[in-house]
Design a protein around this motif. Structure first.
Motif, mmCIF file in Angstrom:
data_model
loop_
_atom_site.group_PDB
_atom_site.id
_atom_site.type_symbol
_atom_site.label_atom_id
_atom_site.label_comp_id
_atom_site.label_asym_id
_atom_site.label_seq_id
_atom_site.Cartn_x
_atom_site.Cartn_y
_atom_site.Cartn_z
ATOM 1 N N SER C 164 49.743 36.297 42.451
ATOM 2 C CA SER C 164 50.555 35.048 42.218
ATOM 3 C C SER C 164 49.959 34.033 41.166
ATOM 4 C CB SER C 164 50.667 34.479 43.620
ATOM 5 O OG SER C 164 51.746 33.548 43.221
ATOM 6 N N ILE C 165 48.736 33.977 41.120
ATOM 7 C CA ILE C 165 48.284 33.285 40.275
ATOM 8 C C ILE C 165 48.067 33.798 38.869
ATOM 9 C CG2 ILE C 165 45.802 32.370 39.716
ATOM 10 C CD1 ILE C 165 44.949 32.394 42.647
ATOM 11 N N ALA C 166 47.693 35.051 38.908
ATOM 12 C CA ALA C 166 47.957 35.722 37.565
ATOM 13 C C ALA C 166 49.242 35.754 36.765
ATOM 14 C CB ALA C 166 47.556 37.254 37.616
ATOM 15 N N ALA C 170 47.995 30.773 34.273
ATOM 16 C CA ALA C 170 47.287 29.842 34.232
ATOM 17 C C ALA C 170 45.965 30.047 33.710
ATOM 18 C CB ALA C 170 47.233 28.991 35.560
ATOM 19 N N GLU C 171 45.127 29.229 33.149
ATOM 20 C CA GLU C 171 43.737 29.195 32.668
ATOM 21 C C GLU C 171 42.859 28.987 33.849
ATOM 22 O OE1 GLU C 171 44.871 26.738 28.939
ATOM 23 O OE2 GLU C 171 42.754 27.113 28.947
ATOM 24 N N TYR C 172 43.113 28.027 34.922
ATOM 25 C CA TYR C 172 42.517 27.597 36.062
ATOM 26 C C TYR C 172 43.487 27.479 37.395
ATOM 27 C CZ TYR C 172 38.855 25.939 32.903
ATOM 28 O OH TYR C 172 37.591 25.785 31.991
ATOM 29 N N VAL C 173 42.724 27.950 38.516
ATOM 30 C CA VAL C 173 43.512 27.376 39.687
ATOM 31 C C VAL C 173 42.732 26.574 40.552
ATOM 32 C CG1 VAL C 173 42.497 29.478 40.754
ATOM 33 C CG2 VAL C 173 44.201 28.764 41.976
ATOM 34 N N PRO C 194 41.539 36.757 33.771
ATOM 35 C CA PRO C 194 41.103 35.621 33.119
ATOM 36 C C PRO C 194 41.111 34.520 33.788
ATOM 37 C CG PRO C 194 43.547 36.429 32.564
ATOM 38 C CD PRO C 194 42.869 37.414 33.561
ATOM 39 N N ALA C 195 41.927 33.993 34.953
ATOM 40 C CA ALA C 195 41.795 32.571 35.421
ATOM 41 C C ALA C 195 40.672 32.418 36.140
ATOM 42 C CB ALA C 195 42.973 32.535 36.534
#
Lengths: 471, 184, 207
Positions: C164-166, C170-173, C194-195
């Motif tokens: 879900s993050i990927a 986003a660069e950061y979570v 990458p995150a």
């Protein structure tokens, strides 16, 4: 670890890695969530609906003797019979003896988790009685020889192709990829069963005390046919299904359907209050209600967790639970799955054998948030864990580990030492089983000590993976 | 059986000697959105459920050679419940909030007539439309208290299932089609 | 966290005697052990107007569960909660130019009812672009001893979360709880995604 717990671990491992299963469940949950959001929008105040329902269930469960007696009186006054069953065996025996007396050969059943709980089908089939599940999902389970996967949607884990294959192999019908055709096949087959059945057995979503009626919620119409056509109708309900008044259904019917499937109300919401009435053209000659205890009074006696008996079996907590979504219903290996199952099973069944279920949770609390009757589900998981430790179901090594851990935590010097030891072990190249990031070069504690009350300096190292810091 | 009854009730009473935590009280705020125009709301909900409103009764009936009817003055019966293509009944009321139709063994000719035939036609009057479930239950209580019919059902659309991969299919066991005809 | 509070002229102290709030023991059912630490917490932190923690789960333990242990909780706040609800501040003068997504840790979300507060703070960070992931509120799967007892379930939940993050690119979570960040970071690094993970406190401290 008990063998039940070991089996759970094995099954959970397999299912959690099953990406096909995961994809099917995720897709189902997305539709469900969208439908429920639409359903909740029909309420002016969903939170108040939950509070009102919680209040009514609290009133009923905490005066349960009074409501049970009132219910019984009213069923008998309408010409029905009431059986009080202390155990699964008692309930099955009552039905079997009824079947013997009335020479019952064919039984149609509508969907009832209570009948799953008492393993009714096995008991009936052992005496040569032909029993068929008439709810489509349960019928498919019966064909597959599997228990239901979910308390509301029994074959959520199957694709259309899986079911088509089962129908083709087990019923001898041509392979089809149409859900409509599969449903019509079941409709035709089961129609014959309804028309020739001697006895219809249903559960009940609610038992209404002031009118002595069983309320049944469904979409297909199979329950209606089961209690309309055969000459005997038996309804079995857990004693916790009581609600005070028929008017309460104006709240509970939409609450159940919204949480269960997102519908405003299901296609058929029925009330049965007796056998065929005077002057009525059809209906069963006899109506029997079985009130089942089977461990519910044990849960009732636990005042802290008594509200678990408020459950209306909507399935919302199962759907919200990320653990359930990843391991599926069969892994629980018991009638009631998901969060509510993990709360009540140690009470309804052997507490030690099932003590692993309350631990199989990250305590995220999503279940408590969605419960339409405000059961404090995830906190009860904590209570069950505490009870397991008190009763010494825990592994002696774990107990020892926590004593040692406490000893470490009681002194800042030991705490600091433990932190440094952990960091040292990681630096020596020991690979922990989990993917831990590298410990920080400098703990917050050391940084504070160096900087002290002085003005802030920017710290070049990023601090990740440490114990949380309290100021 | 009686021993079991006493055992269970004794266990219940013993358990309840210890009080359980009481949940916070609900407020007086209304739980459901108010229903403004009952007839329009009923028609809208009924349409979403794939219910049919019949305007030309004779034309509708032509489709069904074998009819079992509990409203013989308007629709004559020529078949038994088990052998009919169409079941015709009256009803107790219609509920705008959900597009439901309340029937009982008394208002709908027994239990099977409104569920066994593949198509169900309800003969109703517009003044039988009530706004919501609360009003409907009040009406049923008023009508039937002290001598309830042995069975009642709130029928909300035709029979349906989504058990197969969440695909909606109509006519699982109950009627595949549900229609209402308003006299007056 | 200290930097941010100092920037806002809050007098900050760090009692060195502190150890652990007791949650691991409590969550595993060892309430007697947890109670010992709860009493200790009360002694270590006696006399402060407020106790601030970067961890939603520690804060929830103190506020919501110390009463169940019979120890009254000293006034303890989660960091974002303290800034927004107690100090009434959403702009802490931070700068963090990056695309970030926020992970709601379960304790902060459901025990402390924090949902908007971290997002209000992030929206005021200069250069920061906040995107919502589809499953922001879904548990990352850590759950303390749960991740040790049921590692495969924990891993599956972690995977669902990280996917879900990927999907947000986003660069950061960002999250409040370091245990969540550790869990998420483990999967992201192993899968070479990458995150990167970063705590809310670090973002707010950046200038």
């Amino acid at each position: 670890m008990t063998t039940t717990a070991q089996q759970f671990l094995t099954d959970a491992t397999a299912k959690a890695a099953d990406l096909r299963h995961r994809a099917v469940i995720q897709s189902n949950m997305a539709s469900y969530n969208a439908a429920v959001a639409r359903g909740k929008a029909r309420f002016a105040d969903w939170q108040n609906a939950r509070s009102r329902a919680a209040q009514i269930k609290w009133e009923t469960i905490n005066h349960l003797d009074r409501y049970l007696e009132q219910f019984e009186r009213n069923v008998i006054a309408s010409g029905g019979h009431v059986c009080w069953a202390e155990t699964s065996a008692d309930a099955c025996e009552y039905i079997l003896s009824l079947a013997r007396r009335h020479r019952v050969h064919n039984v149609v059943k509508s969907k009832s988790m209570t009948t799953e709980e008492i393993h009714l089908n096995d008991a009936l089939e052992a005496t040569g009685i032909h029993v068929v599940e008439t709810d489509l999902g349960e019928y498919i389970c019966q064909i597959r020889g599997e228990p239901p996967y979910h308390i509301v949607t029994p074959v959520m884990h199957l694709t259309k192709e899986d079911i088509a294959r089962d129908f083709h192999e087990k019923l001898g019908v041509p392979l089809t990829d149409s859900a409509e055709e599969l449903t019509m096949i079941a409709r035709r087959k089961l129609r014959q069963e309804f028309l020739s059945a001697d006895m219809g057995i249903t559960g009940g979503n609610f038992a209404v005390a002031d009118t002595g009626m069983i309320a049944i919620t469904e979409n297909e119409g199979n329950a209606r046919l089961s209690f309309s056509l055969p000459r005997i109708h038996v309804a079995i309900v857990g004693i916790e299904k009581l609600i005070p008044r028929v008017e309460d259904l104006a709240l509970f019917w939409p609450l159940l359907s919204t949480s269960g499937t997102g519908q405003a109300i299901t296609s058929y919401s029925s009330l049965i209050g007796g056998p065929r009435g005077d002057g009525e053209p059809d209906g069963p000659e006899e109506f029997h209600v079985i009130l089942l205890d089977n461990g519910r009074t044990r849960l009732l006696a636990d005042a802290e967790q008594r509200d678990a008996l408020h459950c209306i079996r909507c399935g919302a907590c199962l759907n919200a639970c990320p653990v359930y979504q990843n391991i599926g219903g069969h892994t629980y290996a018991t009638t009631y799955q998901g969060p509510i199952g993990s709360v009540i099973t140690p009470h309804l069944r052997d507490a030690q054998e099932w003590s692993h279920l309350p631990y199989a949770s990250s305590l995220c609390g999503a279940c408590t948030d969605v419960c339409p009757v405000r059961i404090d589900l995830h906190h009860h998981l904590l209570h069950n864990r505490r009870n397991a430790v008190r009763r010494r179901f825990d592994h002696p090594l774990q107990r020892l580990a926590f004593h040692a851990w406490l000893w470490t935590m009681q002194s800042p010097a030991r705490y600091r030492l433990a932190g440094k030891l952990g960091a040292l072990v990681c630096r020596l190249g020991f690979k922990p089983p989990r993917d831990f990031p590298a410990p920080a070069q400098e703990s917050f504690r050391d940084w504070w000590g160096k900087v002290g009350q002085a003005s802030c300096l920017s710290n070049p190292e990023r601090k990740t993976g440490k114990m949380p810091v309290l100021l | 059986m009686n021993a079991a009854r006493e055992n269970i009730l004794d266990r219940v009473r013993a358990a309840l000697r210890v009080p359980a935590h009481r949940p916070p009280d609900p407020t007086d705020a209304p739980i459901f959105l108010p229903v403004i125009n009952s007839e329009q709301r009923f028609r809208d909900e009924f349409a979403i459920l794939k219910g049919e409103v019949v305007t030309d009764l004779p034309a509708f009936l032509k489709e069904f050679p074998r009819i079992a009817s509990d409203v013989p003055d308007l629709v004559p019966s020529n078949a038994s419940v088990r052998d009919s293509d169409l079941g015709v009944t009256g009803c107790d009321c219609l509920i705008a909030q959900t597009g439901s139709i309340a029937v009982s063994t008394r208002s709908a000719g027994g239990r099977a007539l409104s569920v066994l035939p593949p198509v169900h036609l309800v003969i109703a009057r517009r003044d039988q439309i009530v706004p919501d479930l609360v009003t409907a239950m009040e009406l049923l209580r008023c009508r039937y208290d002290k001598h309830w019919p042995s069975s009642l059902s709130l029928i909300t659309g035709p029979s349906r299932t989504a058990d197969i991969a969440k695909i909606l299919v109509m006519g699982a066991h109950g009627p595949k089609r549900l229609a209402v005809y308003f006299v007056s | 966290m200290v930097k941010v509070l100092r920037r806002l002229n809050v007098a900050v102290d760090y009692p060195a005697a502190q150890t652990c709030c007791g949650q691991p023991a409590f969550n595993t059912g060892y309430w007697d052990e947890a109670r010992t630490l709860a009493k200790r917490y009360g002694e270590v932190f006696a006399g402060y107007d407020a106790i601030v923690s970067p961890s939603g789960s520690c804060t929830a333990m103190v506020r919501n569960f110390y009463p169940e242990l019979g120890t009254p909780p000293p006034p303890t706040y989660e960091f974002a909660e303290f800034l927004v609800r107690k100090l009434g501040v959403t702009d802490v003068g931070a700068r963090f130019p990056a695309k970030v997504t926020y992970h709601d840790s379960c304790h902060a979300l459901r025990e402390l009812r924090l949902k908007d507060e971290p997002r209000q703070l992030l929206r005021k960070v200069k250069g920061l672009e906040l995107v919502e992931m589809d499953k922001a509120e879904t548990c990352c799967g850590f759950g303390g001893t749960f991740s040790v007892k049921f590692p495969m379930i924990s891993y599956a939940m972690d995977e669902v979360k990280c996917q879900s993050i990927a999907a947000t690119s986003a660069e950061y979570v960002v999250s409040g709880d370091s245990s969540c960040l550790m869990q998420i970071d483990g999967y992201l690094r192993r899968q070479n995604l990458p995150a990167k993970t970063i705590s809310l406190a670090e973002v707010l401290a950046s200038t």
